[in-house]
Enzyme design. Structure first.
Site, PDB file in Angstrom:
ATOM      1  N   LYS A   1       0.850  -1.204   0.000  1.00  0.00           N
ATOM      2  CA  LYS A   1       0.000   0.000   0.000  1.00  0.00           C
ATOM      3  C   LYS A   1       0.882   1.249   0.000  1.00  0.00           C
ATOM      4  O   LYS A   1       0.641   2.187  -0.771  1.00  0.00           O
ATOM      5  CB  LYS A   1      -0.876  -0.001   1.243  1.00  0.00           C
ATOM      6  CG  LYS A   1      -1.466   1.329   1.625  1.00  0.00           C
ATOM      7  CD  LYS A   1      -2.318   1.275   2.861  1.00  0.00           C
ATOM      8  CE  LYS A   1      -1.587   1.513   4.139  1.00  0.00           C
ATOM      9  NZ  LYS A   1      -1.312   2.927   4.464  1.00  0.00           N
ATOM     10  N   ASN A   2       1.922   1.254   0.840  1.00  0.00           N
ATOM     11  CA  ASN A   2       2.717   2.471   1.013  1.00  0.00           C
ATOM     12  C   ASN A   2       3.730   2.694  -0.103  1.00  0.00           C
ATOM     13  O   ASN A   2       4.430   3.701  -0.110  1.00  0.00           O
ATOM     14  CB  ASN A   2       3.394   2.481   2.381  1.00  0.00           C
ATOM     15  CG  ASN A   2       2.380   2.678   3.498  1.00  0.00           C
ATOM     16  OD1 ASN A   2       1.216   3.023   3.231  1.00  0.00           O
ATOM     17  ND2 ASN A   2       2.773   2.427   4.719  1.00  0.00           N
TER      18      ASN A   2
ATOM     19  N   CYS B   1      -4.627  12.299  13.099  1.00  0.00           N
ATOM     20  CA  CYS B   1      -5.340  11.008  13.008  1.00  0.00           C
ATOM     21  C   CYS B   1      -5.150  10.336  14.362  1.00  0.00           C
ATOM     22  O   CYS B   1      -4.546  10.880  15.277  1.00  0.00           O
ATOM     23  CB  CYS B   1      -4.765  10.159  11.871  1.00  0.00           C
ATOM     24  SG  CYS B   1      -3.172   9.449  12.257  1.00  0.00           S
TER      25      CYS B   1
ATOM     26  N   ARG C   1       0.485  14.262  13.107  1.00  0.00           N
ATOM     27  CA  ARG C   1       0.849  14.022  11.711  1.00  0.00           C
ATOM     28  C   ARG C   1       1.030  15.339  10.931  1.00  0.00           C
ATOM     29  O   ARG C   1       0.387  15.589   9.923  1.00  0.00           O
ATOM     30  CB  ARG C   1      -0.173  13.139  11.013  1.00  0.00           C
ATOM     31  CG  ARG C   1      -0.560  11.883  11.744  1.00  0.00           C
ATOM     32  CD  ARG C   1       0.552  10.861  11.861  1.00  0.00           C
ATOM     33  NE  ARG C   1       0.973  10.323  10.597  1.00  0.00           N
ATOM     34  CZ  ARG C   1       0.385   9.301   9.978  1.00  0.00           C
ATOM     35  NH1 ARG C   1      -0.710   8.791  10.481  1.00  0.00           N
ATOM     36  NH2 ARG C   1       0.852   8.839   8.823  1.00  0.00           N
TER      37      ARG C   1
ATOM     38  N   ASP D   1       4.993   0.328  12.138  1.00  0.00           N
ATOM     39  CA  ASP D   1       3.760  -0.287  11.602  1.00  0.00           C
ATOM     40  C   ASP D   1       3.590  -1.743  12.008  1.00  0.00           C
ATOM     41  O   ASP D   1       2.536  -2.320  11.745  1.00  0.00           O
ATOM     42  CB  ASP D   1       3.727  -0.178  10.067  1.00  0.00           C
ATOM     43  CG  ASP D   1       3.549   1.248   9.617  1.00  0.00           C
ATOM     44  OD1 ASP D   1       3.741   1.524   8.424  1.00  0.00           O
ATOM     45  OD2 ASP D   1       3.245   2.108  10.467  1.00  0.00           O
TER      46      ASP D   1
ATOM     47  N   ARG E   1      -8.405  -0.685   4.931  1.00  0.00           N
ATOM     48  CA  ARG E   1      -7.601   0.364   4.298  1.00  0.00           C
ATOM     49  C   ARG E   1      -6.284  -0.195   3.780  1.00  0.00           C
ATOM     50  O   ARG E   1      -5.737   0.283   2.795  1.00  0.00           O
ATOM     51  CB  ARG E   1      -7.308   1.482   5.304  1.00  0.00           C
ATOM     52  CG  ARG E   1      -8.513   2.256   5.747  1.00  0.00           C
ATOM     53  CD  ARG E   1      -8.119   3.474   6.503  1.00  0.00           C
ATOM     54  NE  ARG E   1      -7.083   4.211   5.779  1.00  0.00           N
ATOM     55  CZ  ARG E   1      -6.488   5.288   6.253  1.00  0.00           C
ATOM     56  NH1 ARG E   1      -6.809   5.753   7.433  1.00  0.00           N
ATOM     57  NH2 ARG E   1      -5.575   5.925   5.546  1.00  0.00           N
TER      58      ARG E   1
END
Ligand code: EPZ
Length: 418
Positions: A22-23, A117, A122, A305, A397
């Site tokens: 995803k990143n 968030c 952030r 993460d 997500r």
């Protein structure tokens, strides 16, 4: 609102294929704003954030943004109205990645400030400061970053802190700038080198991605290209930890173990029996795990993460482990949910002290963010009884078909449509 329901404890077996990162794909999608030809990305994960970024690109005027399975096609075309609206950006912070490309390609941009968030404030001050150094005029108006420039100019820029998307935003902006840009104190995550490979395939001149110093020589224009997205190292680490937490033997394939060296080393320190191959990690069921401390720091060290998933695993290990989160200021919210399942954890500032092993019992729990959701799945698989995880949209997500992948490994896990 969907829930994920798990009947534990589960024993996993078999093989699981890891999806694209995803990143990595999110900045590569934003980079399509820089190029004048069609783009094709393969090994793209079918996750909600990719859908959201596709909506942002369509809103910005790119045509034919279409995901077919794991193949994403983005048609040629110049961005139209350069505004990324709050309605879209608030659902995905990574939308800030369109700021650099819009300024580089169009000379103007209006991107909603992502706002905070669950895991922290952030800020994007480092992105903005660096773009100003390249000649952009940037103001904050009514919650939007409003930028303009004639043509970005190459500059010597040193980031005060390592920032993944900050490095990516500036690397993209520099591709069409006038002259040479040197970026110092860059983040080292593999997704940055993957983005550079894609940019160079489009005709950019990016050198040094993956190191602390990146040099970019601006070019007048970029053409489209095809690119295969690297595997998701965080998804791979999540499945390895789920297997260890349930004392299962599985093979995690289509992954890139070279992107998980710090994680594999840490798990071996805990006594895990892992066999690392070129594109797979075999987890062998073995005896009890030993507790080991972790401090999350930027790549190549242990990634933030995977901190939550590791904490779930440490509830199953023998001994006391101290897990310190040093990247984000509020990324320990999963502690409360793990405690409700019987985990013995106390928090002292940015450190969580876990006393293991503590028998986990299934419970109704609440996901607070993407990786906390993964932590609760790991815990639910190991727990005795039923666990229901509310707000499953968080997990969607960043994890493709998560319950299907675990079902195929033998887990009693299902999605309950809410
Ligand atoms: C990227 O976020 C990832 N997201 C995050 O993954 C990941 O956790 C994070 O990097 C750290 O590895 C994407 O790549 C889309 P940072 P990013 O800028 O770029 C501070 C997930 O679960 N900072 O590297 O937003 C910041 O507050 C997500 O997939 C500033 O102060 O993170 C943080 O403390 C979560 N000013 C630190 O730097 C800035 O302008 C690192 O943040 C930018 C960042």
């Amino acid at each position: 609102m969907d829930k994920i329901r798990i009947e534990g404890p589960c024993r996993l077996r078999g093989r699981v294929r890891i999806s694209g990162a995803k990143n990595a794909v999110l900045p590569e999608m934003a980079a399509a704003l820089l190029v004048e030809g069609p783009v094709t990305l393969t090994n793209v994960p079918a996750v909600r954030d990719v859908e959201t970024m596709a909506k942002v690109l369509r809103h910005l005027g790119l045509r034919d943004v279409a995901l077919e399975g794991s193949l994403l096609r983005i048609g040629a075309g110049e961005p139209g109205e350069p505004e990324a609206p709050y309605a879209l950006v608030k659902t995905m912070r990574a939308s800030i990645l369109v700021l650099g490309p819009l300024l580089a390609r169009l000379g103007r941009a209006r991107v909603s400030l992502p706002g905070g968030c669950a895991i922290g404030a952030r800020p994007v001050d480092l992105h903005i400061e660096a773009l100003r150094r390249m000649g952009a005029t940037i103001t904050i108006e009514h919650g939007y970053v409003v930028g303009s420039c004639r043509r970005l100019r190459g500059a010597e820029i040193s980031f005060d802190k390592k920032t993944v998307t900050g490095t990516e935003n500036l690397m993209m902006a520099a591709c069409l700038a006038e002259g040479r840009t040197a970026l110092e104190n860059c983040a080292l995550e593999p997704e940055i080198a993957d983005l550079a490979r894609f940019l160079n395939a489009c005709g950019a001149r990016v050198e040094g991605a993956g190191t602390g110093r990146i040099e970019v020589h601006g070019v007048p224009r970029l053409a489209g290209a095809e690119h295969r997205v690297i595997p998701d190292r965080i998804e791979a680490g999540t499945f390895v930890m789920a297997a260890l937490a349930t004392r299962s033997g599985i093979t995690v394939e289509a992954c890139e173990p070279a992107h998980l060296v710090a994680v594999v080393d840490k798990l071996k320190e805990c006594g895990a029996d892992l066999r690392v191959e070129r594109d797979a990690i075999e987890v062998r069921p073995d005896g009890p795990l030993r507790a080991a401390n972790v401090v999350t720091v930027p790549y190549p060290a242990f990634p933030t993460d995977l901190q939550a998933q590791y904490m779930a695993l440490m509830t199953r290990a023998e001994g006391v482990s101290i897990i310190t989160e040093s990247v984000f200021e509020n990324r320990l919210m999963h502690v409360g949910e793990l405690r409700r399942m019987g985990a013995r954890i106390v928090v002292d500032g940015q450190a969580a002290i876990v006393a293991g092993p503590s028998p986990l019992s299934g419970a109704p729990v609440m996901a607070s963010d993407l990786r906390a959701s993964a932590c609760l799945i790991v815990a639910g698989l190991a727990a005795q009884g039923e666990t229901t995880i509310d707000r499953a949209y968080h997990i969607d997500r960043g994890y493709e078909r998560v319950e299907r992948k675990f079902q195929e490994l033998g887990a009693r896990i299902e999605r309950v449509r809410g």
